[in-house]
Scaffold this motif. Structure first.
Motif, short mmCIF file in Angstrom:
data_model
loop_
_atom_site.label_atom_id
_atom_site.label_comp_id
_atom_site.label_asym_id
_atom_site.label_seq_id
_atom_site.Cartn_x
_atom_site.Cartn_y
_atom_site.Cartn_z
N GLY A 108 0.79 -1.53 0.18
CA GLY A 108 -0.18 -0.18 -0.10
C GLY A 108 0.55 1.61 -0.37
O GLY A 108 0.31 2.16 -0.62
N MET A 109 2.37 1.25 0.57
CA MET A 109 3.22 2.55 0.91
C MET A 109 3.63 2.71 0.18
O MET A 109 4.27 3.70 -0.39
CB MET A 109 2.85 2.29 1.92
N GLU A 110 4.05 0.92 -1.00
CA GLU A 110 5.51 1.35 -1.74
C GLU A 110 4.98 0.85 -3.38
O GLU A 110 5.36 1.75 -4.10
CB GLU A 110 7.02 0.73 -1.62
N ILE A 111 4.67 -0.31 -3.92
CA ILE A 111 4.45 -0.75 -4.54
C ILE A 111 3.35 0.23 -5.48
O ILE A 111 3.53 0.48 -6.31
CB ILE A 111 4.52 -2.25 -4.69
N MET A 112 2.04 -0.15 -5.11
CA MET A 112 0.89 0.51 -5.22
C MET A 112 1.24 1.87 -5.87
O MET A 112 1.06 2.44 -7.25
CB MET A 112 0.04 0.87 -4.85
N PRO A 113 1.92 2.84 -4.84
CA PRO A 113 2.33 4.18 -5.36
C PRO A 113 2.97 4.28 -6.68
O PRO A 113 2.90 4.89 -7.94
CB PRO A 113 2.97 4.80 -4.61
N ASP A 114 3.99 3.41 -6.98
CA ASP A 114 5.03 3.72 -7.52
C ASP A 114 4.34 2.91 -8.70
O ASP A 114 5.05 3.61 -10.24
CB ASP A 114 6.27 2.50 -7.07
N PHE A 115 3.35 1.95 -8.92
CA PHE A 115 3.22 1.38 -10.57
C PHE A 115 1.78 2.39 -11.02
O PHE A 115 1.89 2.48 -11.90
CB PHE A 115 2.11 -0.06 -9.59
N ASN A 116 1.17 3.51 -9.81
CA ASN A 116 0.60 4.37 -10.37
C ASN A 116 1.49 5.39 -11.04
O ASN A 116 0.62 6.13 -11.73
CB ASN A 116 -0.10 4.89 -8.83
N LYS A 117 2.05 5.56 -10.74
CA LYS A 117 4.00 6.49 -11.30
C LYS A 117 3.59 5.98 -12.86
O LYS A 117 4.14 6.28 -13.79
CB LYS A 117 4.41 6.65 -10.62
N GLN A 118 4.08 4.44 -12.70
CA GLN A 118 4.35 4.14 -14.39
C GLN A 118 3.00 4.32 -14.89
O GLN A 118 3.33 4.10 -15.97
CB GLN A 118 4.82 2.54 -13.80
N CYS A 119 1.87 3.80 -14.40
CA CYS A 119 0.75 4.55 -15.55
C CYS A 119 0.50 5.78 -16.08
O CYS A 119 0.33 6.00 -16.87
CB CYS A 119 -0.12 3.31 -14.56
N GLU A 120 1.43 6.63 -14.82
CA GLU A 120 0.52 7.80 -15.58
C GLU A 120 1.74 8.55 -16.18
O GLU A 120 1.35 8.67 -17.62
CB GLU A 120 0.97 8.70 -14.80
N ALA A 121 3.05 7.66 -16.17
CA ALA A 121 3.70 7.92 -17.28
C ALA A 121 3.75 7.21 -18.79
O ALA A 121 4.26 8.11 -19.64
CB ALA A 121 5.24 7.24 -16.49
N ALA A 122 3.59 6.53 -18.88
CA ALA A 122 3.03 5.49 -19.75
C ALA A 122 2.00 6.13 -20.84
O ALA A 122 1.51 5.87 -21.76
CB ALA A 122 2.33 3.59 -19.55
N GLY A 123 1.39 7.44 -19.61
CA GLY A 123 -0.33 7.62 -20.50
C GLY A 123 -1.05 6.99 -20.52
O GLY A 123 -2.32 7.40 -21.16
N LYS A 124 -1.36 6.12 -19.22
CA LYS A 124 -2.09 5.16 -19.30
C LYS A 124 -3.34 5.69 -17.97
O LYS A 124 -2.90 6.78 -16.96
CB LYS A 124 -2.14 3.93 -18.83
N GLU A 125 -4.42 4.85 -17.09
CA GLU A 125 -5.27 5.52 -16.67
C GLU A 125 -4.77 5.68 -15.56
O GLU A 125 -4.55 4.84 -14.96
CB GLU A 125 -6.56 4.58 -16.95
N SER A 126 -5.31 6.17 -14.42
CA SER A 126 -3.79 6.17 -12.85
C SER A 126 -4.82 4.80 -12.47
O SER A 126 -6.08 4.67 -12.85
CB SER A 126 -4.72 7.10 -11.97
N ILE A 127 -4.40 4.29 -11.87
CA ILE A 127 -4.54 2.85 -10.60
C ILE A 127 -5.49 3.52 -9.67
O ILE A 127 -5.54 4.81 -9.08
CB ILE A 127 -3.76 2.62 -10.48
N ASP A 128 -6.95 3.04 -9.11
CA ASP A 128 -7.54 4.11 -8.21
C ASP A 128 -7.33 3.35 -6.92
O ASP A 128 -7.74 1.50 -6.69
CB ASP A 128 -9.07 3.50 -8.14
#
Length: 312
Positions: A190-210
């Motif tokens: 919750g603190m590290e992995i998911m926020p990092d994955f969310n950044k990768q989605c946004e950097a790839a121009g994809k929708e954010s993870i909720d």
């Protein structure tokens, strides 16, 4: 990390049915539905071999602990196979409980488990509320700044998905973009992995993870069963165990994501750390250590060697 309580709440599928019948969606009403049913899986009951106290290890104990004769161990008992309540809703059982008992035997100490919310454990250690904690903590650089660790297990993260994995989710962050994903508050996921994955989605121009954070992984799995999240990211060992014995969900294929050591936790600079480290170095070579892993359905590839126990 964290998952369904066994023997004290219904399996995820039963919880989902209760929510459907009552229309409940808030946490307090979910908790009211977390009652025993005859369908709840049975916990392992195999007996772990006992160990004799080792005088050399006892000599390493701080005087106050040796005099007290007790180790007060904090744990969040909502995460089988590491820690969970037995059928009496009071006794803590699981891999961590069995290993803590074996450590106590080697050190000539009685082990007392003190239930606590997961994200309150390290602050409680720092304030002197507990002697140590065993609650499936991943060893991270951030946590090492505030606590001492002794390694006893190694594993990574995985994602729980509905049976059959209809949306083909995995620990590839691109499969999670635009999805609603649950994790436990205060956990590595919750603190590290998911926020990092969310950044990768946004950097790839994809929708954010909720990202939805829950007070326990058991609550996140209930949300998965009721369709309020599409996946739950947590420790792969716990998710795989629960998926196997409940059949209520699947662990997405792909292996552990970024395997990390799991360690018991002590206050930073604790006088108890040398004794616990030495006791664990001995325990991982003993029969009860291997028996505990087998009892709780954990692969021997997740075991550690004496050289992996100390954390600097």
């Amino acid at each position: 990390m964290r998952l369904i309580k066994l023997g004290s709440i219904t399996i995820a599928a039963s919880a989902a049915l209760a929510l459907t019948l009552t229309g409940c969606t808030d946490a307090s009403k979910e908790a009211a539905n977390d009652t025993k049913t005859s369908e709840s899986p049975k916990l392992p009951t195999e007996t772990i071999s006992t160990l004799k106290a080792d005088p050399a290890l006892e000599a390493l104990l701080p005087a106050n602990v040796k005099t007290a004769g007790t180790l007060n161990v904090a744990t969040d008992p909502t995460y089988a196979p590491f820690e969970v309540y037995a059928d009496d809703n009071k006794t803590v059982v699981g891999l961590d409980a069995d290993l803590a008992e074996s450590l106590g035997q080697l050190l000539g100490l009685k082990v007392t488990f003190v239930p606590s919310g997961f994200d309150n454990i390290i602050p409680g250690l720092s304030s002197g509320k507990y002697d140590m904690a065993m609650s499936a903590f991943s060893v991270t650089d951030e946590r090492k700044q505030n606590a001492d660790f002794v390694v006893y297990h190694q594993s990574g993260s995985g994602v729980a998905v509905p049976t059959g994995n209809p949306k083909k989710l995995s620990m590839d962050p691109m499969t999670l973009c635009g999805k609603t994903i649950g994790a436990e508050k205060g956990s590595t996921q919750g603190m590290e992995i998911m926020p990092d994955f969310n950044k990768q989605c946004e950097a790839a121009g994809k929708e954010s993870i909720d990202i939805k954070l829950f007070p326990g992984t058991d609550k996140a799995i209930t949300a998965l069963s009721s369709g309020r999240v599409e996946g739950v990211v947590s420790g792969a060992t716990g998710l795989g165990y629960q998926a196997k014995i409940t059949g209520a969900f699947d662990l997405a294929e792909g292996g552990d994501y970024e395997p990390k050591p799991t360690g018991l936790v002590l206050p930073k600079g604790s006088d108890l750390t040398p004794a616990i480290t030495a006791a664990m170095e001995k325990l991982v070579t003993e029969k009860p250590y291997h028996e505990a892993f087998q009892k709780w359905g954990i692969n021997d590839s997740n075991e550690v060697t004496p050289a992996q126990v100390p954390v600097k």
